[in-house]
Design an enzyme around this catalytic site. Structure first.
Site, PDB file in Angstrom:
ATOM      1  N   LYS A 180       0.831  -1.200   0.000  1.00 22.92           N
ATOM      2  CA  LYS A 180       0.000   0.000   0.000  1.00 22.92           C
ATOM      3  C   LYS A 180       0.870   1.256   0.000  1.00 22.92           C
ATOM      4  O   LYS A 180       0.583   2.246  -0.665  1.00 22.92           O
ATOM      5  CB  LYS A 180      -0.878  -0.038   1.247  1.00 22.92           C
ATOM      6  CG  LYS A 180      -2.076   0.862   1.207  1.00 22.92           C
ATOM      7  CD  LYS A 180      -2.918   0.709   2.470  1.00 22.92           C
ATOM      8  CE  LYS A 180      -3.637  -0.630   2.538  1.00 22.92           C
ATOM      9  NZ  LYS A 180      -4.414  -0.821   3.780  1.00 22.92           N
TER      10      LYS A 180
ATOM     11  N   ASP B 241      19.080 -14.825 -25.920  1.00 19.70           N
ATOM     12  CA  ASP B 241      18.429 -13.531 -25.843  1.00 19.70           C
ATOM     13  C   ASP B 241      17.198 -13.691 -24.955  1.00 19.70           C
ATOM     14  O   ASP B 241      16.499 -14.703 -25.018  1.00 19.70           O
ATOM     15  CB  ASP B 241      18.028 -13.089 -27.250  1.00 19.70           C
ATOM     16  CG  ASP B 241      17.831 -11.593 -27.339  1.00 19.70           C
ATOM     17  OD1 ASP B 241      17.379 -10.984 -26.356  1.00 19.70           O
ATOM     18  OD2 ASP B 241      18.140 -11.035 -28.403  1.00 19.70           O
ATOM     19  N   GLU B 242      16.926 -12.705 -24.122  1.00 19.13           N
ATOM     20  CA  GLU B 242      15.794 -12.837 -23.192  1.00 19.13           C
ATOM     21  C   GLU B 242      14.448 -12.762 -23.900  1.00 19.13           C
ATOM     22  O   GLU B 242      13.413 -13.060 -23.293  1.00 19.13           O
ATOM     23  CB  GLU B 242      15.872 -11.785 -22.077  1.00 19.13           C
ATOM     24  CG  GLU B 242      15.392 -10.374 -22.452  1.00 19.13           C
ATOM     25  CD  GLU B 242      16.402  -9.596 -23.270  1.00 19.13           C
ATOM     26  OE1 GLU B 242      17.492 -10.140 -23.556  1.00 19.13           O
ATOM     27  OE2 GLU B 242      16.104  -8.436 -23.633  1.00 19.13           O
TER      28      GLU B 242
ATOM     29  N   HIS C  52      17.868 -12.080 -15.522  1.00 19.93           N
ATOM     30  CA  HIS C  52      17.854 -10.967 -16.472  1.00 19.93           C
ATOM     31  C   HIS C  52      17.061  -9.798 -15.881  1.00 19.93           C
ATOM     32  O   HIS C  52      16.027 -10.021 -15.257  1.00 19.93           O
ATOM     33  CB  HIS C  52      17.227 -11.409 -17.804  1.00 19.93           C
ATOM     34  CG  HIS C  52      17.519 -10.440 -18.903  1.00 19.93           C
ATOM     35  ND1 HIS C  52      16.800  -9.278 -19.076  1.00 19.93           N
ATOM     36  CD2 HIS C  52      18.473 -10.436 -19.858  1.00 19.93           C
ATOM     37  CE1 HIS C  52      17.305  -8.607 -20.112  1.00 19.93           C
ATOM     38  NE2 HIS C  52      18.318  -9.296 -20.602  1.00 19.93           N
TER      39      HIS C  52
ATOM     40  N   GLY D  55      26.644  -2.261 -24.090  1.00 16.97           N
ATOM     41  CA  GLY D  55      27.688  -1.344 -24.569  1.00 16.97           C
ATOM     42  C   GLY D  55      29.106  -1.762 -24.242  1.00 16.97           C
ATOM     43  O   GLY D  55      30.026  -0.935 -24.258  1.00 16.97           O
TER      44      GLY D  55
ATOM     45  N   GLY E 194      27.401  -8.373 -26.356  1.00 17.65           N
ATOM     46  CA  GLY E 194      26.673  -8.856 -27.523  1.00 17.65           C
ATOM     47  C   GLY E 194      27.331  -8.269 -28.767  1.00 17.65           C
ATOM     48  O   GLY E 194      28.132  -8.916 -29.429  1.00 17.65           O
ATOM     49  N   GLY E 195      27.059  -6.995 -29.008  1.00 19.17           N
ATOM     50  CA  GLY E 195      27.657  -6.301 -30.149  1.00 19.17           C
ATOM     51  C   GLY E 195      29.178  -6.318 -30.107  1.00 19.17           C
ATOM     52  O   GLY E 195      29.836  -6.372 -31.145  1.00 19.17           O
TER      53      GLY E 195
END
Lengths: 409, 409
Positions: free
Chosen positions: B96, B173-174, B262, B335, B357-358
């Site tokens: 609440k 990948d999520e 994740h 990044g 990733g990249g």
């Protein structure tokens, strides 16, 4: 899973003082679906086209904060990309994106195909009215006052007193968990026996929403235990468990009672202008799709406040005929007293639950008188009387008005 | 449930320009526990004392917004009031209250008794290192690039190329859900066969975190199906299902592989100054208590940004010896490229996963070269070389630096 060209849409409000919003929209549509596009070979493009997100619209505006600008961006996500559950769609549309600057998820428009996976509320507005046999007035709900540390006889007595005033629905406090003083099945038995006693006295049916708690993977069992013990309603802290838990509870044919969704933790998600999920989506559309028969949310009248426009948008999402799921009962809550009933009925129309805790228990004549005062206020509005007029012949309403006054706006 | 005088605490940051913060703290301590106090008879007070919340501290400050003031308020909630699960504690402490003005939940300090209900991470930092046989350097994780709409042979090949560069961990990948092209068990089999092929080539172990998705009540079954098919890790979108789902998955002895949490949807909760749940609590302490072996969160380096102080507080919550649960691996994400490795290792110390990733897939020599460049960067820092120096004899690192540069702050 269908690979047809069916899309479910999400709309974001994105704040940025410099961004090229059209470029940003394009990067969302690609980034949250196929990952990259312009560098794909033509053959791959053909293959991936059906998985590629599409920009539906980009509307740029000036914010109320001087110099700040924002855009409402609607993206269509191919249904082929995610399974037919709310976690999958939310993670697709707002999982990573939620962390990408000042961005709020303000609406979703799932496809008919996606929506078809959700039976929604078993009862909804009409079903709850049918259960109660009440079709011609707003319903009145009362909330337990102090429940923690209370022995069963005290709880039973508190239930009875609330019930004797003629309220339609009584709900547990959402912070009442499994505990040795009032364990689930014993609590249900005690309260339902009080409900039967009150029904004998008032001639009126009652639904008791017992708080469904515990470990996630035992929720169904707990719900069924409560129902076996006689519960004819469940209260559920949806956001503590996720929308899918509600959806699966609502879809289970053995969970044959209405579910009231409590907005617990919602304030962590909807109030920020720049982040989170809008209240009409969070407490309106998603609750209804997932299967809440009633949805509680902070009223615009009390101490715990949500602006009235947002409140009415929550109501609209719960009631609009544009969704295939049954309409769910709006329950604006917090700070409600009988002197607010004309305003509530004016703002919300006939399909609303007048829900009160302090406004029942704090009545000078006790909770039974408190319940009566609410019923009298509802009857006054229904018959076209002013509260002041009606209070002349109804002392509980009179006492309530003397204590809390009448608010007309 | 114990009725001993054991308390679990919550700390809020409450913004208000006029409020009497001490009075407000008192009203929280009473309102969220026994409901009312001053009007209770003495006998009832004695009975209810053990359920009454206590104000621990109220620290009033000026905000960075001119004229705005806030208080950090710590309240102790009796453990007797709630069951030993995260939904119960969060609903008690912030259910609440989250809707009551500008208030953010910034920390919790659960009692030893409450914490004892949570076995926490099965593996944690040390266990993951043991599984991999890597004890002397940060781990390197690679993320699948484009997964939606891909046939299994493509996924397998993508997995293999990432793995050949010598990364330790590869995660789905999520946004990859159950789908006809790469259903869970087939995906696991394909990726694990690629993992074995890569292990033959590199002599190095690999953990593959497959995305655990689907309906809430089938999560355990899905996890066990994935494990039966060979998965040696699970990725889980915790916030889409609630912390309790993670806690129960982690506590299940048959779910015998590490779980990577994740942060999907976390941006709806932590970034606002005035609302929500702080990142160190949300992505640090709660993830660890609930049993995440690794916790991903937005790095301070990339496009999806979290301020560095907050990042380091997340890390601290994951690693501090002050919790009974095993430390969990911090995975600052988004990044990340090889030129950031010295900075990451400086900021985070040795217990960190360098996750890209990249930064892997975008390497001019392809993902295997990308993985090698990361491993080379890690080795450079470990051996006290500068990246520039080390790159003279390591062409993949050289190419990475030429493309992305080196960031020193």
């Amino acid at each position: 899973m269908s690979l047809s060209a069916s899309y479910s849409n999400a709309t974001y409000r994105l704040y940025d003082d410099k961004a090229d919003f059209h470029k940003k929209a394009q990067s969302i549509a690609v980034g949250l679906t196929v990952g990259s596009w312009t560098d794909l070979p033509e053959a791959a493009k053909e293959q991936m086209q059906k998985h590629l997100g599409q920009v539906v619209s980009v509307d740029v505006s000036e914010s109320s904060n001087p110099g700040e600008r924002y855009a409402d961006i609607e993206i269509a996500y191919p249904d082929a990309n995610f399974s037919r559950d709310i976690p999958a769609f939310l993670v697709t549309a707002f999982g990573k994106l939620s962390m990408d600057g000042r961005i709020k998820l303000i609406d979703i428009r799932p496809s008919a195909d996606f929506l078809s996976a959700f039976p929604g509320p078993k009862f909804g507005v009409q079903g709850i009215r049918d259960l109660l046999g009440v079709h011609d007035r707003p319903l009145v709900m009362s909330i337990f006052k102090s429940v923690i540390g209370q022995e069963l006889p005290n709880l039973r007595e508190q239930f009875l007193q609330q019930a004797l005033g003629g309220v339609d629905l009584i709900k547990d406090d959402e912070i009442l968990f499994e505990n040795p003083l009032s364990p689930l099945e014993k609590r249900v038995e005690a309260c339902m026996s009080a409900a039967r006693e009150a029904e004998q006295a008032t001639g009126q049916k009652l639904l008791y929403f017992t708080n469904l708690t515990g470990s996630t993977f035992q929720l169904k069992d707990n719900a069924k235990r409560a129902i076996a013990a006689g519960a004819n309603g469940l209260l559920f802290n949806v956001l503590a468990y996720g929308f899918d838990a509600l959806a699966e509870l609502a879809a289970d044919p053995d969970i044959s009672v209405p579910i009231a969704a409590h907005p617990s933790l919602a304030g962590a998600l909807y109030p920020s202008m720049h982040h989170g999920i809008s209240a009409p989506l969070l407490l309106g559309k998603l609750m209804r799709i997932a299967g809440a028969d009633l949805s509680l949310f902070p009223s615009p009248y009390g101490s715990v406040v949500m602006p009235k426009a947002e409140n009415l948008a929550v109501k609209e999402a719960l009631l609009t005929p544009s969704l295939p799921q049954k309409p769910a009962m709006p329950v604006p809550s917090a700070g409600i007293h009988p002197g607010l009933v004309p305003l509530i009925m004016g703002d919300f129309g006939p399909e609303v639950v007048v829900n009160a805790g302090g406004g029942v228990h704090g009545h000078p004549g006790g909770p039974a008188a408190g319940g009566r005062a609410f019923r009298q206020a509802v009857d006054a509005v229904k018959t076209g009387s002013s509260l002041v007029q009606y209070a002349e012949r109804h002392k509980e309403l009179k006492q309530a008005i003397e204590l809390w006054g009448i608010r007309t706006s």
